[in-house]
Design a protein around this motif. Structure first.
Motif, PDB file in Angstrom:
ATOM      1  N   TYR A  32      31.003  54.573  45.896  1.00 53.01           N
ATOM      2  CA  TYR A  32      31.808  53.474  45.391  1.00 53.01           C
ATOM      3  C   TYR A  32      31.748  52.251  46.296  1.00 53.01           C
ATOM      4  O   TYR A  32      31.459  52.321  47.485  1.00 53.01           O
ATOM      5  CB  TYR A  32      33.268  53.902  45.293  1.00 53.01           C
ATOM      6  N   VAL A  33      32.122  51.140  45.720  1.00 53.44           N
ATOM      7  CA  VAL A  33      32.482  49.937  46.465  1.00 53.44           C
ATOM      8  C   VAL A  33      33.994  49.780  46.335  1.00 53.44           C
ATOM      9  O   VAL A  33      34.536  49.876  45.230  1.00 53.44           O
ATOM     10  CB  VAL A  33      31.785  48.680  45.913  1.00 53.44           C
ATOM     11  N   VAL A 102      27.696  50.818  38.033  1.00 55.74           N
ATOM     12  CA  VAL A 102      26.950  49.566  38.004  1.00 55.74           C
ATOM     13  C   VAL A 102      27.604  48.647  36.980  1.00 55.74           C
ATOM     14  O   VAL A 102      27.948  49.060  35.879  1.00 55.74           O
ATOM     15  CB  VAL A 102      25.475  49.817  37.635  1.00 55.74           C
ATOM     16  N   SER A 103      27.748  47.407  37.355  1.00 57.38           N
ATOM     17  CA  SER A 103      28.418  46.451  36.483  1.00 57.38           C
ATOM     18  C   SER A 103      27.641  45.144  36.462  1.00 57.38           C
ATOM     19  O   SER A 103      26.982  44.785  37.435  1.00 57.38           O
ATOM     20  CB  SER A 103      29.843  46.204  36.990  1.00 57.38           C
ATOM     21  N   ARG A 104      27.736  44.447  35.340  1.00 59.43           N
ATOM     22  CA  ARG A 104      27.099  43.130  35.286  1.00 59.43           C
ATOM     23  C   ARG A 104      27.894  42.111  36.069  1.00 59.43           C
ATOM     24  O   ARG A 104      27.424  41.005  36.344  1.00 59.43           O
ATOM     25  CB  ARG A 104      26.930  42.679  33.844  1.00 59.43           C
ATOM     26  N   TRP A 105      29.111  42.496  36.448  1.00 55.53           N
ATOM     27  CA  TRP A 105      29.947  41.599  37.228  1.00 55.53           C
ATOM     28  C   TRP A 105      29.723  41.831  38.717  1.00 55.53           C
ATOM     29  O   TRP A 105      29.594  42.963  39.159  1.00 55.53           O
ATOM     30  CB  TRP A 105      31.421  41.814  36.896  1.00 55.53           C
ATOM     31  N   SER A 106      29.737  40.758  39.445  1.00 57.77           N
ATOM     32  CA  SER A 106      29.591  40.837  40.894  1.00 57.77           C
ATOM     33  C   SER A 106      30.743  41.625  41.511  1.00 57.77           C
ATOM     34  O   SER A 106      31.844  41.685  40.958  1.00 57.77           O
ATOM     35  CB  SER A 106      29.574  39.423  41.462  1.00 57.77           C
ATOM     36  N   ALA A 107      30.494  42.194  42.670  1.00 54.03           N
ATOM     37  CA  ALA A 107      31.542  42.917  43.397  1.00 54.03           C
ATOM     38  C   ALA A 107      32.595  41.986  43.982  1.00 54.03           C
ATOM     39  O   ALA A 107      33.568  42.444  44.587  1.00 54.03           O
ATOM     40  CB  ALA A 107      30.928  43.767  44.504  1.00 54.03           C
ATOM     41  N   THR A 108      32.417  40.686  43.802  1.00 52.26           N
ATOM     42  CA  THR A 108      33.457  39.738  44.204  1.00 52.26           C
ATOM     43  C   THR A 108      34.331  39.351  43.018  1.00 52.26           C
ATOM     44  O   THR A 108      35.290  38.593  43.173  1.00 52.26           O
ATOM     45  CB  THR A 108      32.858  38.460  44.818  1.00 52.26           C
ATOM     46  N   ASN A 109      34.006  39.877  41.848  1.00 52.50           N
ATOM     47  CA  ASN A 109      34.724  39.560  40.619  1.00 52.50           C
ATOM     48  C   ASN A 109      35.601  40.740  40.231  1.00 52.50           C
ATOM     49  O   ASN A 109      35.126  41.877  40.180  1.00 52.50           O
ATOM     50  CB  ASN A 109      33.712  39.268  39.511  1.00 52.50           C
ATOM     51  N   LEU A 110      36.851  40.471  39.930  1.00 51.86           N
ATOM     52  CA  LEU A 110      37.763  41.571  39.617  1.00 51.86           C
ATOM     53  C   LEU A 110      37.303  42.349  38.396  1.00 51.86           C
ATOM     54  O   LEU A 110      37.638  43.538  38.253  1.00 51.86           O
ATOM     55  CB  LEU A 110      39.183  41.039  39.444  1.00 51.86           C
ATOM     56  N   ARG A 111      36.537  41.735  37.531  1.00 49.66           N
ATOM     57  CA  ARG A 111      36.032  42.435  36.341  1.00 49.66           C
ATOM     58  C   ARG A 111      35.017  43.519  36.704  1.00 49.66           C
ATOM     59  O   ARG A 111      34.697  44.371  35.877  1.00 49.66           O
ATOM     60  CB  ARG A 111      35.400  41.451  35.366  1.00 49.66           C
TER      61      ARG A 111
END
Length: 126
Positions: A32-33, A102-111
């Protein structure tokens, strides 16, 4: 079911320090991150920093770089946010979050996060 429980918030004077904890349970978090976000009254939730659980790499918002540090304790499944040189503008509800996939959102984005804790209040007085 993943659970994240924050603790360690409170009232501190400007220039002081606090350490927040985020206890994670329900899964193995090694892939995880883990992120920290904060939300001040009347403002949107903003990114504070994150840590890659597997190797400990960290990344911080410019507003806290050099003052805040994130670490983790694998044995305790706990992530920490050490906050030094606190300023009144750091006053907010601080929440930890887990990015499990894995997400299309950056790990700096709450989404980009799948699970959230309930938050803990940090108040910095002048």
């Amino acid at each position: 079911q993943v659970q994240l429980v924050e603790s360690g918030g409170g009232l501190v004077r400007a220039g002081g320090s606090l350490r927040l904890s985020c206890a994670a349970s329900g899964r193995t978090f090694s892939s995880y991150v883990m992120g920290w976000f904060r939300q001040a009254p009347g403002k949107e939730r903003e990114f504070v920093g994150h840590i890659v659980w597997s190797d400990g790499r960290t990344y911080y918002a410019d507003s806290v770089k050099g003052r805040f540090a994130i670490s983790r304790d694998n044995a305790k499944n706990t992530v920490y946010l050490q906050m030094n040189s606190l300023k009144p503008e750091d006053t907010a509800v601080y929440s930890c979050a887990a990015r499990a996939s894995v997400s299309r959102w950056s790990a700096t984005n709450l989404r980009g996060y799948d699970y959230w804790g309930q938050g803990t209040q940090v108040t910095v007085s002048t």
